[in-house]
Scaffold this motif. Structure first.
Motif, PDB file in Angstrom:
ATOM      1  N   LEU A  76      54.151  16.578  84.335  1.00 36.03           N
ATOM      2  CA  LEU A  76      53.600  15.299  83.877  1.00 36.03           C
ATOM      3  C   LEU A  76      54.675  14.357  83.357  1.00 36.03           C
ATOM      4  N   TYR A  80      55.516  13.299  77.779  1.00 35.81           N
ATOM      5  CA  TYR A  80      54.200  12.808  78.191  1.00 35.81           C
ATOM      6  C   TYR A  80      53.302  12.700  76.960  1.00 35.81           C
ATOM      7  N   ASN A 267      53.324  21.890  80.398  1.00 33.62           N
ATOM      8  CA  ASN A 267      54.210  20.742  80.613  1.00 33.62           C
ATOM      9  C   ASN A 267      55.515  20.881  79.837  1.00 33.62           C
ATOM     10  N   ARG A 315      43.319  18.542  80.563  1.00 37.65           N
ATOM     11  CA  ARG A 315      42.645  17.240  80.571  1.00 37.65           C
ATOM     12  C   ARG A 315      43.337  16.275  81.530  1.00 37.65           C
ATOM     13  N   ALA A 316      44.674  16.308  81.551  1.00 40.98           N
ATOM     14  CA  ALA A 316      45.404  15.417  82.455  1.00 40.98           C
ATOM     15  C   ALA A 316      45.102  15.738  83.911  1.00 40.98           C
ATOM     16  N   TYR A 317      45.032  17.009  84.241  1.00 43.08           N
ATOM     17  CA  TYR A 317      44.754  17.392  85.622  1.00 43.08           C
ATOM     18  C   TYR A 317      43.323  17.054  86.016  1.00 43.08           C
ATOM     19  N   GLU A 320      43.836  12.680  86.198  1.00 40.98           N
ATOM     20  CA  GLU A 320      44.956  11.882  86.700  1.00 40.98           C
ATOM     21  C   GLU A 320      45.496  12.307  88.065  1.00 40.98           C
TER      22      GLU A 320
END
Length: 459
Positions: A76, A80, A267, A315-317, A320
């Motif tokens: 990320l 990040y 990450n 949550r990012a995956y 986004e």
């Protein structure tokens, strides 16, 4: 006279001084062999100070577009913000406790929602702990000692695997005797290995940067394990969160008995995991009548920062599409660099290959043989032109500008490469000794030859 740590307007003097001090204090000058100074051009081993997105700055103030991204652990981008904020909030309330936390439960639920083939999970801090725990569990379940590992580069720092490598000093001979290898995409070699010894488990990466499973291969591995009574272990350290947040098992729809995770799941924050079928994992718990397995028991495995980082990554995956962005940027980079190689007439010698989210570059000599000398020359020129990386492993943070700058650097590097090919060798172009394999029996050919000269230390 030009200092050996000054090149094309870039000074590496401060980094060279710090690297020399690191060699005095840390064996090998780094805490990971892949980060060692022998993996980079001599006198050009930047000691990094900070990073943001896909860019890093060294102690001399040089800026680079970075690839490899924390040995593939950062997808990320550096710093990040959602991950940093989640970790900050979590550790403000304490990092390590005497009993499990609500965060442990939430993280376990998040993980198992992503990996439907797994029923239970235990968190740890590094991948080797997870793979060794998987092997130990397989041996306990089957009552067998032998392990069959794919002919892939690395599975663990522990004796059962390192005992099979060239760098096995200090490891009892017997440690590696029960570990055997088979070839990827070769079911016959797997059958030979399984039939030669009563085998506890087969461990492999379901795919790598350069090797996709041929049709029927993973299905054949699953069937062979079932036929011989061995457990199937997937090493998802690289494929997890780079192929998919569901791992390679989600991409190829094959369910292993156990799977091992790490790297990008935090990450860059330290977190790893062992996951598997309930009836196996419970042997390390309190709901078994059999002999218990010492599965994983780590002080820092459930530490709040790593778990909070993992949940923020999840949550990012979910929102986004980092994998899609990595693949798009990787395809653009590979196509552009390979096109430049064609233009310069070096396309048989320098190639960018692999899965778009996990690219590497190939460097060959005038006889088209893989070459450490020419690899080092390419690394040297890329560093000179602002690109740091032993590969082109990309992240979702790499922008079009980052890719464009990388292509420009590659053009400059391959221009020098072309001249070296025409000259028949790297002499006069390469400054210092070539890089060397990270896992080797002797410090030569990159032994430190002078431990007292500070910035002139040969690396």
């Amino acid at each position: 006279m030009t200092h050996p740590s000054e090149h094309h307007g870039r000074s590496f003097a401060r980094s060279a001084e710090l690297q020399a001090r690191l060699h005095d204090l840390v064996p090998g000058g780094a805490h990971t062999y892949a980060r060692g100074s022998d993996q980079y051009p001599e006198f050009m081993t930047p000691v990094l100070d900070r990073g943001t997105g896909a860019r890093v700055w060294d102690a001399d103030g040089n800026s680079y577009v970075e690839y490899g991204m924390g040995l593939r652990s950062v997808t990320l981008g550096h710093g990040y913000r959602p991950v940093v904020d989640a970790v900050t909030a979590a550790v403000t309330n304490g990092t390590n406790f005497t009993r499990p936390t609500t965060l442990e439960l939430a993280a376990a639920e998040d993980f198992l929602d992503l990996v439907p083939g797994a029923d239970m999970v235990k968190f740890a801090k590094n991948g080797s702990d997870a793979t060794t725990a998987a092997v130990r569990l397989a041996r306990a379940v089957t009552g067998r000692q032998h392990v069959v590992a794919c002919d892939q580069p690395f599975f663990s720092v522990d004796d059962w695997f390192i005992g099979t490598t060239a760098m096995k000093a200090g490891i009892p001979d017997v440690a590696g005797e029960c570990t055997h290898r088979f070839r990827y995409n070769d079911l016959d070699s797997l059958d030979r290995a399984l039939s030669a010894h009563p085998t506890a488990c087969v461990i492999l990466e379901a795919a790598t940067a350069l090797s996709e499973p041929e049709p029927g291969f993973l299905e054949g591995v699953r069937k062979a394990c079932d036929r011989y009574g061995a457990l199937l272990i997937f090493d998802e350290m690289i494929t997890g969160f780079r192929w998919s947040e569901h791992g390679a098992q989600g991409v190829y729809n094959i369910r292993p008995d156990l799977s091992c995770w790490g790297k990008a799941m935090g990450n860059g924050f330290p977190i790893a995991a062992l996951a598997g079928r309930r009836e196996l994992m419970e042997l390390g718990g309190l709901r078994t009548d059999g002999e218990r397995v010492f599965l994983l028991s780590t002080t820092h495995g459930p530490e709040s920062g790593g778990l909070a980082a993992f949940r923020a990554v999840v949550r990012a995956y979910a929102t986004e599409d980092p994998v899609g962005r990595m693949e798009a940027a990787g395809r653009r980079l590979a196509n552009a660099v390979n096109a430049v190689a064609v233009d310069l007439g070096v396309d048989r010698y320098v190639q960018v290959i692999g899965r778009p989210s996990c690219l590497i570059f190939v460097t060959r000599d005038p006889d088209l043989q893989p070459s450490q000398e020419y690899r080092t020359l390419f690394l040297q020129e890329m560093l000179d032109h602002g690109v740091l990386g032993q590969s082109f492993v990309i992240s979702a943070a790499h922008t079009e500008v980052d890719v464009d700058e990388t292509v420009e650097a590659a053009h400059a590097a391959m221009s020098i490469y072309r001249r070296a090919l025409d000259a028949g060798g790297v002499t006069g172009f390469l400054r210092g000794r070539p890089v060397a394999p990270a896992l080797r029996a002797r410090a030569e050919p990159r032994r430190l030859t002078d431990l007292s000269t500070g910035t002139h230390l040969r690396q």
